[in-house]
Design a protein around this motif. Structure first.
Motif, PDB file in Angstrom:
ATOM      1  N   SER A 127       1.274  -1.225   0.200  1.00 27.36           N
ATOM      2  CA  SER A 127       0.371  -0.482   0.167  1.00 27.36           C
ATOM      3  C   SER A 127       0.591   1.575   0.281  1.00 27.36           C
ATOM      4  O   SER A 127       2.087   1.204   0.707  1.00 27.36           O
ATOM      5  N   SER A 128       0.366   2.152  -1.172  1.00 27.99           N
ATOM      6  CA  SER A 128       1.107   3.923  -0.651  1.00 27.99           C
ATOM      7  C   SER A 128       1.101   4.359   0.640  1.00 27.99           C
ATOM      8  O   SER A 128       1.456   5.423   0.823  1.00 27.99           O
ATOM      9  N   GLU A 129      -0.104   3.942   0.828  1.00 28.03           N
ATOM     10  CA  GLU A 129       0.133   4.301   2.406  1.00 28.03           C
ATOM     11  C   GLU A 129       0.321   4.099   3.853  1.00 28.03           C
ATOM     12  O   GLU A 129       0.504   4.244   4.740  1.00 28.03           O
ATOM     13  N   SER A 130       1.153   2.304   3.557  1.00 25.82           N
ATOM     14  CA  SER A 130       1.781   1.934   4.115  1.00 25.82           C
ATOM     15  C   SER A 130       3.027   2.752   4.658  1.00 25.82           C
ATOM     16  O   SER A 130       3.470   3.736   4.424  1.00 25.82           O
ATOM     17  N   ARG A 131       3.608   2.625   5.531  1.00 24.99           N
ATOM     18  CA  ARG A 131       5.266   2.716   6.344  1.00 24.99           C
ATOM     19  C   ARG A 131       5.425   3.214   5.547  1.00 24.99           C
ATOM     20  O   ARG A 131       6.428   4.055   4.907  1.00 24.99           O
ATOM     21  N   ASP A 144      -0.534   2.433 -11.593  1.00 26.52           N
ATOM     22  CA  ASP A 144      -1.984   2.790 -11.908  1.00 26.52           C
ATOM     23  C   ASP A 144      -2.442   1.227 -12.293  1.00 26.52           C
ATOM     24  O   ASP A 144      -3.008   0.252 -11.519  1.00 26.52           O
ATOM     25  N   GLU A 145      -2.560   1.188 -13.437  1.00 27.04           N
ATOM     26  CA  GLU A 145      -3.115  -0.418 -14.097  1.00 27.04           C
ATOM     27  C   GLU A 145      -1.566  -1.294 -13.446  1.00 27.04           C
ATOM     28  O   GLU A 145      -2.942  -2.505 -13.695  1.00 27.04           O
ATOM     29  N   LEU A 161      -6.796   2.453  -4.956  1.00 26.30           N
ATOM     30  CA  LEU A 161      -4.834   3.081  -6.009  1.00 26.30           C
ATOM     31  C   LEU A 161      -4.067   3.458  -4.916  1.00 26.30           C
ATOM     32  O   LEU A 161      -2.957   3.185  -5.271  1.00 26.30           O
ATOM     33  N   ASN A 162      -4.514   2.972  -3.839  1.00 26.84           N
ATOM     34  CA  ASN A 162      -3.052   3.027  -2.603  1.00 26.84           C
ATOM     35  C   ASN A 162      -2.772   1.370  -3.164  1.00 26.84           C
ATOM     36  O   ASN A 162      -1.677   1.146  -2.894  1.00 26.84           O
ATOM     37  N   TRP A 163      -2.992   0.806  -3.564  1.00 31.84           N
ATOM     38  CA  TRP A 163      -1.512  -0.624  -4.039  1.00 31.84           C
ATOM     39  C   TRP A 163      -0.962  -0.628  -4.774  1.00 31.84           C
ATOM     40  O   TRP A 163      -1.418  -0.525  -6.435  1.00 31.84           O
ATOM     41  N   ARG A 164       0.025  -0.339  -4.840  1.00 27.96           N
ATOM     42  CA  ARG A 164       0.822   0.268  -5.657  1.00 27.96           C
ATOM     43  C   ARG A 164       2.221  -1.564  -5.929  1.00 27.96           C
ATOM     44  O   ARG A 164       1.837  -1.935  -5.230  1.00 27.96           O
ATOM     45  N   LEU A 165       2.239  -1.849  -7.203  1.00 28.78           N
ATOM     46  CA  LEU A 165       3.166  -3.035  -7.495  1.00 28.78           C
ATOM     47  C   LEU A 165       4.556  -1.479  -7.599  1.00 28.78           C
ATOM     48  O   LEU A 165       5.237  -0.943  -8.685  1.00 28.78           O
ATOM     49  N   TYR A 166       6.330  -2.539  -6.901  1.00 29.49           N
ATOM     50  CA  TYR A 166       6.859  -1.102  -6.407  1.00 29.49           C
ATOM     51  C   TYR A 166       8.371  -2.852  -7.775  1.00 29.49           C
ATOM     52  O   TYR A 166       7.977  -4.053  -7.538  1.00 29.49           O
TER      53      TYR A 166
END
Length: 217
Positions: free
Chosen positions: A83-87, A122-123, A175-180
Protein backbone atom coordinates in the motif's frame (compact mmCIF):
# COMPACT_ATOMS: atom_id res chain seq x y z
CA UNK A 1 18.30 -19.44 35.15
CA UNK A 2 20.30 -19.23 31.92
CA UNK A 3 21.30 -15.69 31.01
CA UNK A 4 20.29 -14.30 27.60
CA UNK A 5 23.99 -14.14 26.66
CA UNK A 6 24.58 -17.80 27.54
CA UNK A 7 21.32 -18.84 25.90
CA UNK A 8 22.40 -17.21 22.66
CA UNK A 9 25.96 -18.53 22.87
CA UNK A 10 24.60 -22.07 23.16
CA UNK A 11 22.66 -21.81 19.91
CA UNK A 12 24.33 -23.37 16.89
CA UNK A 13 24.87 -21.41 13.68
CA UNK A 14 26.19 -22.36 10.26
CA UNK A 15 26.35 -26.04 11.21
CA UNK A 16 26.04 -27.20 7.59
CA UNK A 17 26.65 -29.13 5.47
CA UNK A 18 26.14 -26.57 2.71
CA UNK A 19 26.13 -26.53 -1.08
CA UNK A 20 29.29 -25.51 -2.88
CA UNK A 21 29.51 -22.14 -4.62
CA UNK A 22 31.60 -22.28 -7.80
CA UNK A 23 32.81 -18.72 -8.28
CA UNK A 24 34.44 -19.68 -11.59
CA UNK A 25 31.03 -20.15 -13.22
CA UNK A 26 29.38 -16.78 -12.57
CA UNK A 27 26.80 -15.26 -14.91
CA UNK A 28 27.28 -11.73 -16.19
CA UNK A 29 24.48 -10.19 -14.11
CA UNK A 30 23.16 -10.67 -10.56
CA UNK A 31 19.56 -11.31 -11.62
CA UNK A 32 20.56 -14.53 -13.34
CA UNK A 33 22.61 -15.71 -10.37
CA UNK A 34 19.71 -14.92 -8.04
CA UNK A 35 17.36 -17.11 -10.09
CA UNK A 36 19.89 -19.96 -10.02
CA UNK A 37 20.09 -19.71 -6.24
CA UNK A 38 16.32 -19.38 -5.91
CA UNK A 39 15.72 -22.57 -7.88
CA UNK A 40 18.28 -24.41 -5.74
CA UNK A 41 16.52 -23.13 -2.63
CA UNK A 42 13.19 -24.45 -3.88
CA UNK A 43 14.73 -27.80 -4.86
CA UNK A 44 16.27 -28.12 -1.39
CA UNK A 45 13.03 -27.45 0.45
CA UNK A 46 13.70 -23.95 1.75
CA UNK A 47 10.43 -22.67 3.20
CA UNK A 48 9.20 -19.40 1.71
CA UNK A 49 12.40 -18.70 -0.23
CA UNK A 50 10.67 -15.67 -1.75
CA UNK A 51 10.40 -13.97 1.65
CA UNK A 52 12.73 -10.99 1.85
CA UNK A 53 13.51 -8.08 4.16
CA UNK A 54 12.85 -4.67 2.65
CA UNK A 55 14.85 -1.91 4.35
CA UNK A 56 13.97 1.75 3.89
CA UNK A 57 14.79 5.10 5.49
CA UNK A 58 12.22 7.27 7.25
CA UNK A 59 11.94 11.07 7.25
CA UNK A 60 14.30 11.34 10.25
CA UNK A 61 16.96 9.25 8.54
CA UNK A 62 16.31 6.15 10.69
CA UNK A 63 16.32 2.72 9.05
CA UNK A 64 13.16 0.62 8.98
CA UNK A 65 12.77 -3.02 7.93
CA UNK A 66 10.06 -5.60 7.39
CA UNK A 67 9.56 -8.92 5.57
CA UNK A 68 7.72 -8.96 2.24
CA UNK A 69 7.20 -11.44 -0.59
CA UNK A 70 9.11 -11.16 -3.86
CA UNK A 71 6.66 -10.99 -6.77
CA UNK A 72 8.87 -11.28 -9.84
CA UNK A 73 12.38 -10.90 -11.22
CA UNK A 74 12.95 -9.51 -14.71
CA UNK A 75 16.55 -8.89 -15.64
CA UNK A 76 17.92 -7.02 -12.65
CA UNK A 77 14.57 -5.64 -11.48
CA UNK A 78 13.02 -7.17 -8.37
CA UNK A 79 9.27 -6.66 -7.88
CA UNK A 80 7.18 -6.36 -4.73
CA UNK A 81 3.86 -4.76 -3.77
CA UNK A 82 2.45 -2.72 -0.91
CA UNK A 83 0.00 0.00 0.00
CA UNK A 84 1.27 3.47 -0.82
CA UNK A 85 -0.22 4.62 2.48
CA UNK A 86 1.83 2.17 4.55
CA UNK A 87 4.98 3.31 6.33
CA UNK A 88 7.15 1.67 3.71
CA UNK A 89 5.10 3.22 0.92
CA UNK A 90 5.49 6.69 2.40
CA UNK A 91 9.18 6.13 3.05
CA UNK A 92 9.81 4.99 -0.52
CA UNK A 93 7.97 8.04 -1.82
CA UNK A 94 10.33 10.32 0.12
CA UNK A 95 13.47 8.29 -0.51
CA UNK A 96 13.38 5.58 -3.21
CA UNK A 97 16.75 4.11 -2.24
CA UNK A 98 16.31 0.80 -0.42
CA UNK A 99 17.75 -2.66 0.12
CA UNK A 100 16.47 -6.23 -0.04
CA UNK A 101 17.86 -9.14 1.97
CA UNK A 102 17.23 -12.87 1.53
CA UNK A 103 18.51 -15.47 4.01
CA UNK A 104 18.15 -19.24 3.63
CA UNK A 105 19.61 -20.85 6.80
CA UNK A 106 19.55 -24.47 5.66
CA UNK A 107 21.70 -23.52 2.66
CA UNK A 108 23.84 -21.03 4.57
CA UNK A 109 23.12 -18.45 1.87
CA UNK A 110 22.36 -14.75 2.02
CA UNK A 111 21.68 -12.29 -0.78
CA UNK A 112 21.83 -8.54 -0.31
CA UNK A 113 20.54 -6.13 -2.94
CA UNK A 114 20.75 -2.34 -3.03
CA UNK A 115 19.00 -0.12 -5.52
CA UNK A 116 16.38 2.45 -6.36
CA UNK A 117 12.67 1.63 -6.16
CA UNK A 118 10.09 2.89 -8.67
CA UNK A 119 6.29 2.89 -8.50
CA UNK A 120 5.02 1.18 -11.67
CA UNK A 121 1.75 3.08 -11.81
CA UNK A 122 -2.00 2.57 -11.51
CA UNK A 123 -2.43 -0.18 -14.11
CA UNK A 124 0.38 -2.36 -12.74
CA UNK A 125 -0.88 -1.89 -9.17
CA UNK A 126 -4.44 -2.84 -10.12
CA UNK A 127 -3.25 -5.93 -12.01
CA UNK A 128 -1.24 -7.14 -9.04
CA UNK A 129 -4.12 -6.44 -6.65
CA UNK A 130 -6.50 -8.64 -8.70
CA UNK A 131 -4.04 -11.54 -8.49
CA UNK A 132 -4.13 -11.54 -4.69
CA UNK A 133 -6.29 -13.87 -2.61
CA UNK A 134 -9.69 -12.69 -1.36
CA UNK A 135 -8.38 -12.37 2.20
CA UNK A 136 -5.32 -10.41 1.09
CA UNK A 137 -7.50 -8.05 -0.96
CA UNK A 138 -9.92 -7.60 1.93
CA UNK A 139 -7.10 -6.59 4.26
CA UNK A 140 -5.70 -4.16 1.69
CA UNK A 141 -9.11 -2.59 1.08
CA UNK A 142 -9.51 -1.84 4.78
CA UNK A 143 -6.62 0.61 4.71
CA UNK A 144 -5.49 1.81 8.13
CA UNK A 145 -2.21 -0.14 7.89
CA UNK A 146 0.13 0.63 10.81
CA UNK A 147 -2.53 2.72 12.55
CA UNK A 148 -3.66 1.90 16.08
CA UNK A 149 -6.22 -0.92 16.42
CA UNK A 150 -8.41 -0.46 19.49
CA UNK A 151 -10.22 -3.83 19.52
CA UNK A 152 -10.54 -7.12 17.66
CA UNK A 153 -14.24 -6.62 16.95
CA UNK A 154 -13.50 -3.53 14.88
CA UNK A 155 -11.04 -5.54 12.78
CA UNK A 156 -13.46 -8.42 12.19
CA UNK A 157 -16.28 -6.06 11.26
CA UNK A 158 -14.11 -4.21 8.76
CA UNK A 159 -12.88 -7.47 7.22
CA UNK A 160 -16.43 -8.77 6.82
CA UNK A 161 -17.44 -5.55 5.05
CA UNK A 162 -14.54 -5.79 2.61
CA UNK A 163 -15.20 -9.48 1.88
CA UNK A 164 -18.77 -8.53 0.99
CA UNK A 165 -17.54 -5.72 -1.28
CA UNK A 166 -15.30 -8.17 -3.14
CA UNK A 167 -18.15 -10.66 -3.43
CA UNK A 168 -20.40 -7.98 -4.97
CA UNK A 169 -17.65 -6.47 -7.15
CA UNK A 170 -14.93 -9.04 -7.87
CA UNK A 171 -12.98 -6.56 -10.04
CA UNK A 172 -12.72 -3.96 -7.29
CA UNK A 173 -9.27 -2.45 -6.78
CA UNK A 174 -7.73 0.39 -4.80
CA UNK A 175 -5.38 3.09 -6.05
CA UNK A 176 -3.46 2.75 -2.82
CA UNK A 177 -2.14 -0.66 -3.88
CA UNK A 178 1.12 -0.27 -5.78
CA UNK A 179 3.51 -2.57 -7.58
CA UNK A 180 7.13 -1.55 -7.11
CA UNK A 181 10.34 -2.52 -8.90
CA UNK A 182 13.79 -2.20 -7.43
CA UNK A 183 16.43 -1.38 -10.02
CA UNK A 184 19.47 -3.06 -8.52
CA UNK A 185 22.87 -1.38 -8.71
CA UNK A 186 24.70 -3.53 -6.18
CA UNK A 187 24.28 -7.18 -5.15
CA UNK A 188 26.18 -9.48 -2.83
CA UNK A 189 25.91 -13.28 -2.79
CA UNK A 190 27.15 -14.81 0.45
CA UNK A 191 27.80 -18.52 0.95
CA UNK A 192 28.41 -19.40 4.57
CA UNK A 193 31.10 -21.87 5.64
CA UNK A 194 31.15 -23.96 8.83
CA UNK A 195 34.73 -22.77 9.44
CA UNK A 196 33.67 -19.15 8.76
CA UNK A 197 35.68 -19.01 5.53
CA UNK A 198 32.66 -17.51 3.81
CA UNK A 199 32.52 -16.95 0.07
CA UNK A 200 31.30 -13.50 -0.95
CA UNK A 201 30.73 -12.26 -4.49
CA UNK A 202 29.74 -8.65 -5.07
CA UNK A 203 28.21 -7.35 -8.31
CA UNK A 204 28.31 -3.61 -8.92
CA UNK A 205 27.03 -1.45 -11.77
CA UNK A 206 29.65 0.90 -13.22
CA UNK A 207 30.07 2.62 -16.58
CA UNK A 208 26.89 1.04 -17.94
CA UNK A 209 27.82 -2.56 -17.21
CA UNK A 210 27.98 -5.16 -14.46
CA UNK A 211 31.27 -6.08 -12.87
CA UNK A 212 31.91 -8.47 -10.03
CA UNK A 213 34.60 -9.21 -7.51
CA UNK A 214 35.24 -11.56 -4.62
CA UNK A 215 35.31 -10.07 -1.13
CA UNK A 216 37.13 -11.22 1.97
CA UNK A 217 34.93 -13.24 4.38
Amino acid sequence: MTSPKQLLRNLKSLSGPFLSFDVKQLPENPGELFLRWLNLAIENGVKEPHAMTLSTIDAEGCPDARVLILKNVVGDKFYFASSSESRKGQQLKRNPKASLTFYWPILGRQIRLRGTVEDLGDEAGAADFKERSVEARAVALMGNQSQELENEEELEYSLARQRERIKRTPEITTLNWRLYAMNVWEAEFWQGDIHRKHTRIQYYWVDGQWKHRRLWP
